[in-house]
Design an enzyme around this catalytic site. Structure first.
Site, PDB file in Angstrom:
ATOM      1  N   CYS A 246       0.850  -1.193   0.000  1.00  0.00           N
ATOM      2  CA  CYS A 246       0.000   0.000   0.000  1.00  0.00           C
ATOM      3  C   CYS A 246       0.882   1.238   0.000  1.00  0.00           C
ATOM      4  CB  CYS A 246      -0.892  -0.008   1.250  1.00  0.00           C
ATOM      5  SG  CYS A 246      -2.007   1.399   1.357  1.00  0.00           S
TER       6      CYS A 246
ATOM      7  N   HIS B  25      -9.219  -3.932  -1.529  1.00  0.00           N
ATOM      8  CA  HIS B  25      -8.182  -3.147  -0.859  1.00  0.00           C
ATOM      9  C   HIS B  25      -8.509  -1.652  -0.937  1.00  0.00           C
ATOM     10  CE1 HIS B  25      -3.781  -2.248   0.073  1.00  0.00           C
ATOM     11  NE2 HIS B  25      -4.246  -1.074  -0.340  1.00  0.00           N
ATOM     12  N   GLU B  26      -8.857  -1.189  -2.141  1.00  0.00           N
ATOM     13  CA  GLU B  26      -9.129   0.246  -2.314  1.00  0.00           C
ATOM     14  C   GLU B  26     -10.403   0.666  -1.583  1.00  0.00           C
ATOM     15  OE1 GLU B  26      -6.814   2.043  -3.215  1.00  0.00           O
ATOM     16  OE2 GLU B  26      -5.586   0.445  -4.049  1.00  0.00           O
TER      17      GLU B  26
ATOM     18  N   HIS C 271     -10.108   1.315   2.094  1.00  0.00           N
ATOM     19  CA  HIS C 271      -9.586   2.632   2.475  1.00  0.00           C
ATOM     20  C   HIS C 271     -10.720   3.620   2.789  1.00  0.00           C
ATOM     21  CE1 HIS C 271      -5.245   2.465   2.058  1.00  0.00           C
ATOM     22  NE2 HIS C 271      -5.316   1.891   0.870  1.00  0.00           N
TER      23      HIS C 271
HETATM   24 NI    NI Z   1      -3.684   0.989  -0.116  1.00  0.00          NI
END
Ligand code: NI
Length: 175
Positions: free
Chosen positions: A94, A136-137, A140
């Site tokens: 990341c 994953h995105e 966030h």
């Molecule tokens: Ni990330």
């Protein structure tokens, strides 16, 4: 063009729940500018994805690249739902957690509902690595980092990861 500063782990912006972008604002100059600046930023860092909170904007916007030829796409207000009980393990990294890699187990297929940069609503089904990038995105946007889900015994510094791990086909979000 503007390359934005990427927030690193420990910055509270990464732990906040991002707020939705009103649909009518998607094509506003502010959001168009933010998407443009995020594109410059993710290209500069050679990433496959970037979420707005990583560049200090607490809104529900992510950029993702599933195909080098096609380039990045923007998702606004994405809602992501696993479509299978099956999981797979992928090595992730990341931009906000520089120089680390670690293995994360995630559902191997997802359904995504979001708006694109033109304000068009869409539904997509993703699997494999694409599903990993998407999760994953989107994490966030809820203040979640991959290190929250990582198998801690697999955490490696990038240098050691490259030295001791055969496979490097992971989520290379940064170099
Ligand atoms: Ni990330």
């Amino acid at each position: 063009m503007a390359i934005l500063k990427v927030a690193r782990m420990g910055n509270p912006i990464l732990r906040q729940v991002a707020v939705p972008i009103p649909i009518e604002k998607i094509t506003s100059p502010e959001v168009v500018r933010l998407i443009s600046d995020m594109l410059d930023t993710v290209a500069e860092y050679d990433g496959v994805g970037l979420a707005a909170p990583q560049v200090h904007h607490g809104v529900r916007l992510v950029l993702l690249c599933f195909d080098q030829q096609e380039g990045f796409e923007a998702w606004i207000n994405p809602v992501i739902t696993p479509t299978t009980d099956e999981t797979e393990v992928t090595t992730e990294g990341c931009l906000s957690v520089p120089d680390l890699r670690g293995e994360v187990r995630r559902p191997s297929a997802v359904r995504v509902e979001a708006y694109d940069h033109t304000g068009q609503h869409f539904v997509r089904f993703l699997e494999g690595f694409d599903a990993v990038v998407a999760q994953h995105e989107c994490d966030h946007l809820d203040g979640v980092l991959y290190v929250d889900k990582v198998d801690t015994k697999t955490l490696s510094f990038l240098k050691e990861f490259r030295r001791y791990t055969e496979s490097t086909d992971g989520l290379e979000e940064e170099e």
